[in-house]
Design an enzyme around this catalytic site. Structure first.
Site, PDB file in Angstrom:
ATOM      1  N   ASN A 181       0.805  -1.232   0.000  1.00 15.57           N
ATOM      2  CA  ASN A 181       0.000   0.000   0.000  1.00 15.57           C
ATOM      3  C   ASN A 181       0.839   1.283   0.000  1.00 15.57           C
ATOM      4  OD1 ASN A 181       0.722  -0.431   2.675  1.00 15.57           O
ATOM      5  ND2 ASN A 181      -1.251   0.200   3.495  1.00 15.57           N
ATOM      6  N   LYS A 185      12.563  -7.441   1.150  1.00 12.51           N
ATOM      7  CA  LYS A 185      11.609  -8.066   0.224  1.00 12.51           C
ATOM      8  C   LYS A 185      10.356  -7.204   0.141  1.00 12.51           C
ATOM      9  CE  LYS A 185       7.970 -10.550   0.232  1.00 12.51           C
ATOM     10  NZ  LYS A 185       7.310 -10.434  -1.060  1.00 12.51           N
ATOM     11  N   SER A 224       0.008  -7.381   7.370  1.00 12.75           N
ATOM     12  CA  SER A 224      -1.201  -7.753   8.107  1.00 12.75           C
ATOM     13  C   SER A 224      -0.863  -8.366   9.466  1.00 12.75           C
ATOM     14  CB  SER A 224      -2.000  -8.759   7.280  1.00 12.75           C
ATOM     15  OG  SER A 224      -1.218  -9.913   7.075  1.00 12.75           O
ATOM     16  N   GLU A 275       4.916  -3.837  12.337  1.00 11.38           N
ATOM     17  CA  GLU A 275       3.954  -2.754  12.056  1.00 11.38           C
ATOM     18  C   GLU A 275       2.765  -3.425  11.386  1.00 11.38           C
ATOM     19  OE1 GLU A 275       4.022   0.402  12.799  1.00 11.38           O
ATOM     20  OE2 GLU A 275       6.071   0.586  13.513  1.00 11.38           O
ATOM     21  N   CYS A 288      -3.111   1.668   6.711  1.00 13.17           N
ATOM     22  CA  CYS A 288      -3.265   1.054   8.035  1.00 13.17           C
ATOM     23  C   CYS A 288      -3.803   2.041   9.057  1.00 13.17           C
ATOM     24  CB  CYS A 288      -1.925   0.498   8.494  1.00 13.17           C
ATOM     25  SG  CYS A 288      -0.634   1.735   8.422  1.00 13.17           S
ATOM     26  N   GLU A 311     -10.825  -4.889   9.599  1.00 14.33           N
ATOM     27  CA  GLU A 311     -10.156  -3.834   8.826  1.00 14.33           C
ATOM     28  C   GLU A 311     -10.799  -3.769   7.424  1.00 14.33           C
ATOM     29  OE1 GLU A 311      -5.936  -4.555   8.281  1.00 14.33           O
ATOM     30  OE2 GLU A 311      -5.468  -2.433   8.422  1.00 14.33           O
TER      31      GLU A 311
HETATM   32  P1  NAP Z   1       0.450  -8.957   4.006  1.00 11.75           P
HETATM   33  O1  NAP Z   1      -0.373  -9.857   3.179  1.00 11.75           O
HETATM   34  O2  NAP Z   1       0.679  -9.317   5.433  1.00 11.75           O
HETATM   35  O3  NAP Z   1       1.830  -8.790   3.235  1.00 11.75           O
HETATM   36  C1  NAP Z   1       2.851  -7.946   3.713  1.00 11.75           C
HETATM   37  C2  NAP Z   1       4.192  -8.498   3.281  1.00 11.75           C
HETATM   38  O4  NAP Z   1       4.385  -9.750   3.911  1.00 11.75           O
HETATM   39  C3  NAP Z   1       4.307  -8.758   1.785  1.00 11.75           C
HETATM   40  O5  NAP Z   1       5.605  -8.446   1.358  1.00 11.75           O
HETATM   41  C4  NAP Z   1       4.045 -10.249   1.702  1.00 11.75           C
HETATM   42  O6  NAP Z   1       4.649 -10.859   0.587  1.00 11.75           O
HETATM   43  C5  NAP Z   1       4.731 -10.720   2.960  1.00 11.75           C
HETATM   44  N1  NAP Z   1       4.288 -12.057   3.408  1.00 11.75           N
HETATM   45  C6  NAP Z   1       3.155 -12.718   3.125  1.00 11.75           C
HETATM   46  N2  NAP Z   1       3.143 -13.931   3.743  1.00 11.75           N
HETATM   47  C7  NAP Z   1       4.320 -14.023   4.427  1.00 11.75           C
HETATM   48  C8  NAP Z   1       4.904 -15.009   5.273  1.00 11.75           C
HETATM   49  N3  NAP Z   1       4.275 -16.153   5.539  1.00 11.75           N
HETATM   50  N4  NAP Z   1       6.117 -14.766   5.799  1.00 11.75           N
HETATM   51  C9  NAP Z   1       6.753 -13.601   5.552  1.00 11.75           C
HETATM   52  N5  NAP Z   1       6.244 -12.618   4.763  1.00 11.75           N
HETATM   53  C10 NAP Z   1       5.039 -12.822   4.218  1.00 11.75           C
HETATM   54  O7  NAP Z   1      -0.138  -7.484   4.047  1.00 11.75           O
HETATM   55  P2  NAP Z   1      -0.536  -6.551   2.811  1.00 11.75           P
HETATM   56  O8  NAP Z   1      -1.847  -7.018   2.294  1.00 11.75           O
HETATM   57  O9  NAP Z   1       0.594  -6.412   1.845  1.00 11.75           O
HETATM   58  O10 NAP Z   1      -0.667  -5.145   3.520  1.00 11.75           O
HETATM   59  C11 NAP Z   1      -1.806  -4.709   4.118  1.00 11.75           C
HETATM   60  C12 NAP Z   1      -1.724  -4.840   5.625  1.00 11.75           C
HETATM   61  O11 NAP Z   1      -0.571  -4.125   6.080  1.00 11.75           O
HETATM   62  C13 NAP Z   1      -2.888  -4.212   6.337  1.00 11.75           C
HETATM   63  O12 NAP Z   1      -3.293  -5.030   7.404  1.00 11.75           O
HETATM   64  C14 NAP Z   1      -2.317  -2.888   6.853  1.00 11.75           C
HETATM   65  O13 NAP Z   1      -2.995  -2.375   7.964  1.00 11.75           O
HETATM   66  C15 NAP Z   1      -0.916  -3.282   7.160  1.00 11.75           C
HETATM   67  N6  NAP Z   1      -0.020  -2.112   7.179  1.00 11.75           N
HETATM   68  C16 NAP Z   1       0.483  -1.694   8.379  1.00 11.75           C
HETATM   69  C17 NAP Z   1       1.296  -0.565   8.449  1.00 11.75           C
HETATM   70  C18 NAP Z   1       1.854  -0.093   9.746  1.00 11.75           C
HETATM   71  O14 NAP Z   1       2.751   0.732   9.723  1.00 11.75           O
HETATM   72  N7  NAP Z   1       1.380  -0.559  10.891  1.00 11.75           N
HETATM   73  C19 NAP Z   1       1.606   0.114   7.267  1.00 11.75           C
HETATM   74  C20 NAP Z   1       1.076  -0.322   6.063  1.00 11.75           C
HETATM   75  C21 NAP Z   1       0.269  -1.456   6.040  1.00 11.75           C
HETATM   76  P3  NAP Z   1       3.777 -11.227  -0.734  1.00 11.75           P
HETATM   77  O15 NAP Z   1       3.405  -9.944  -1.311  1.00 11.75           O
HETATM   78  O16 NAP Z   1       4.748 -11.990  -1.532  1.00 11.75           O
HETATM   79  O17 NAP Z   1       2.600 -12.023  -0.258  1.00 11.75           O
END
Ligand code: NAP
Length: 475
Positions: A145, A168, A222, A243, A277, A377
């Site tokens: 995002n 990554k 997430s 985060e 987020c 969310e």
């Molecule tokens: P996500 O599905 O958790 O993916 C985030 C990252 O983790 C991606 O690079 C993803 O790679 C990787 N990933 C997926 N499965 C993994 C595993 N088993 N082991 C290690 N890494 C893995 O989240 P998203 O959909 O990209 O992002 C949205 C979420 O991020 C929302 O919940 C949002 O609130 C949160 N967010 C939080 C903040 C904060 O600062 N607190 C900021 C921005 C977003 P792939 O793309 O290859 O699956």
């Protein structure tokens, strides 16, 4: 992928295509790494660690400063890449690149302030010193995002602290990461100090957890994936920063400046099509002003322009994929079936030439806690309005969630602003401020929204270990 100062294919030779979420067209391709590629990147970062950590803080700050300058120079080019692969409007992408650059500038300065302490000893011939040292090789995983700023928010403090990095990016947005790493290459970091691998999160995550040369994992994404990494890290007691997701309450009291608060609500809720987020997830409005607020908000939301982020004047781009759109639709249907009222939007947005997952910016009133949208969310352009009567009541409602990232309070009463912000169980409170993220402040969540902070001097702590040296003076 950028490993040890060279651009490389995956050892397997595999690549995958990257798509434009607005049109469905292919916009590029990147290698798909295997664990052996990740291990090679960790080896490169490990070899580069000692020489990098041994530089003076001033020497480490110089390439960081150059990276800031180059990123600013390339803002238009990188913003274009971001909009093409992520979908956000071009103006938002440019703002994100400039925000991302601020982390490089700020940590180029803060690199010089990794101070230690002395502590009064228990014996006259002893001295106690406390120093802070880099945690080692850092594995960073980032979401789609914010495809550039979430990267610099990790890379800049890690490098400033003296760590080396393997990053990554999310599978949806690797091209922005490639463009950022070209900036880092041109800024002159020694080979191996910064490394980029592209591929599946689960593959990279497994290598990060199990490779003993990697000292720390910093993750943004997430809560679900964050929990898996926390669990995995227990086996090796690997350092972690998280985060994670949020479910931000946005509280509007009757004494707030309504015009400004409606604009703030739009800025918080609809930026990046609601895919942030910290965007408003539950909008609590005092019952005495609810009807006026709902009408004003719906009026302005109906005027927002939906479309391809490359078109001038577009406010709302596509959602990242069809699954995200279905989740938004389900939440809206669930709310309507339980008595919510549609004030604006409420449908897919369809137009010739746009093949992406577009959803009309939507306002729902008469929302209550029985509806999924109040606890899950949303990550989409839907503003749910919930009425409240008293300060006590709204604080209790706002805190009734497992999340604790950002929260917002709108009021002109200073006493109330303090009372409510002090009682909110959140890492961030925006008082009359819908956009609280800045490089110099500690960003992060309470409860299931995370562990640790990014940004500011607290963000540097995440990459430092404390060492206590007890010094005997031989009588
Ligand atoms: P996500 O599905 O958790 O993916 C985030 C990252 O983790 C991606 O690079 C993803 O790679 C990787 N990933 C997926 N499965 C993994 C595993 N088993 N082991 C290690 N890494 C893995 O989240 P998203 O959909 O990209 O992002 C949205 C979420 O991020 C929302 O919940 C949002 O609130 C949160 N967010 C939080 C903040 C904060 O600062 N607190 C900021 C921005 C977003 P792939 O793309 O290859 O699956």
């Amino acid at each position: 992928m950028y490993i040890g100062g060279e651009w490389r294919e995956a050892i397997s030779g595999q690549r995958r295509e990257v798509r434009n979420p607005a049109t469905g067209e292919t916009v590029g391709s990147v290698p798909v790494c295997g664990r052996e590629d990740v291990a090679a990147a960790i080896d490169a970062a490990h070899a580069a660690f000692r020489p990098w950590a041994d530089l003076t803080a001033q020497e480490r700050s110089e390439p960081l400063r150059r990276a800031f300058e180059i990123l600013v120079e390339r803002k238009d080019e990188i913003a274009r890449i971001m909009t093409l692969e992520q979908g956000k409007p071009l103006a938002e992408a440019k703002a994100e690149v400039l925000f991302a650059a601020e982390f490089l500038r700020w940590y180029s300065e803060e690199a010089k302030r990794v101070y230690g302490e002395t502590i009064p000893a228990s014996a006259p011939h002893k001295r106690i010193l406390v120093i802070r040292q880099p945690v080692g090789v850092v594995g960073a995983i980032t979401p789609w995002n914010f495809p550039v700023s979430m990267l610099t928010r990790k890379i800049a403090p890690a490098l400033a602290a003296g760590c080396t990095v393997v990053l990554k990016p999310a599978d949806y947005t690797p091209l922005s990461a490639v463009a950022l790493f070209r900036v880092l290459e041109d800024a002159g970091f020694p080979p191996g100090v910064v490394n980029l691998v592209t591929g599946k999160g689960s593959v990279v995550g497994a290598e990060f957890l199990e490779n003993p040369k990697l000292g720390k994992i910093t993750f943004t994404g997430s809560t679900e994936v964050g929990k898996q990494l926390i669990e995995g890290s227990a086996k090796y007691v690997k350092r972690i920063s998280m985060e994670l997701g949020g479910h931000a309450p946005f509280i509007v009291f009757e004494d707030a400046d309504l015009e400004q608060t409606v604009d703030a609500c739009i800025a918080s809720k609809f930026r990046n099509a609601g895919q942030t987020c910290i965007c408003a997830n539950r909008i609590y409005v005092q019952d005495t002003i609810m009807d006026r607020f709902a009408a004003m908000l719906a009026g302005k939301v109906k005027a927002l322009k939906v479309g391809n982020g490359m078109e001038p004047g577009v406010d709302i781009g596509p959602l990242i994929d069809w699954e995200a759109l279905e989740k938004v639709e389900q939440q809206v249907q669930d709310a309507l079936s339980k008595g919510a009222k549609l004030e604006a939007g409420g449908r897919r947005y369809v137009r010739e030439g746009l093949n992406g997952a577009f959803y009309e910016p939507t306002v729902l009133s008469h929302v209550d806690e029985s509806m999924d949208i109040c606890s899950v969310e949303t990550f989409g352009p839907v503003a749910p309005l919930i009425a409240f009567r008293t300060e006590e009541e709204v604080i209790a409602k706002a805190n009734a969630t497992e999340y604790g990232l950002a929260s917002y309070v709108f009021t002109r009463d200073l006493g109330r602003a303090f009372r409510v912000s002090e009682r909110l169980e959140y890492g961030i409170v925006g008082v009359n401020d819908p956009l609280p993220s800045v490089a110099q402040a500690p960003f992060g969540g309470w409860k299931e929204s995370g562990l640790g902070r990014e940004g500011g001097r607290h963000g540097l702590e995440a990459f430092l270990e404390i060492k206590y040296i007890s010094l005997g003076l031989n009588g």
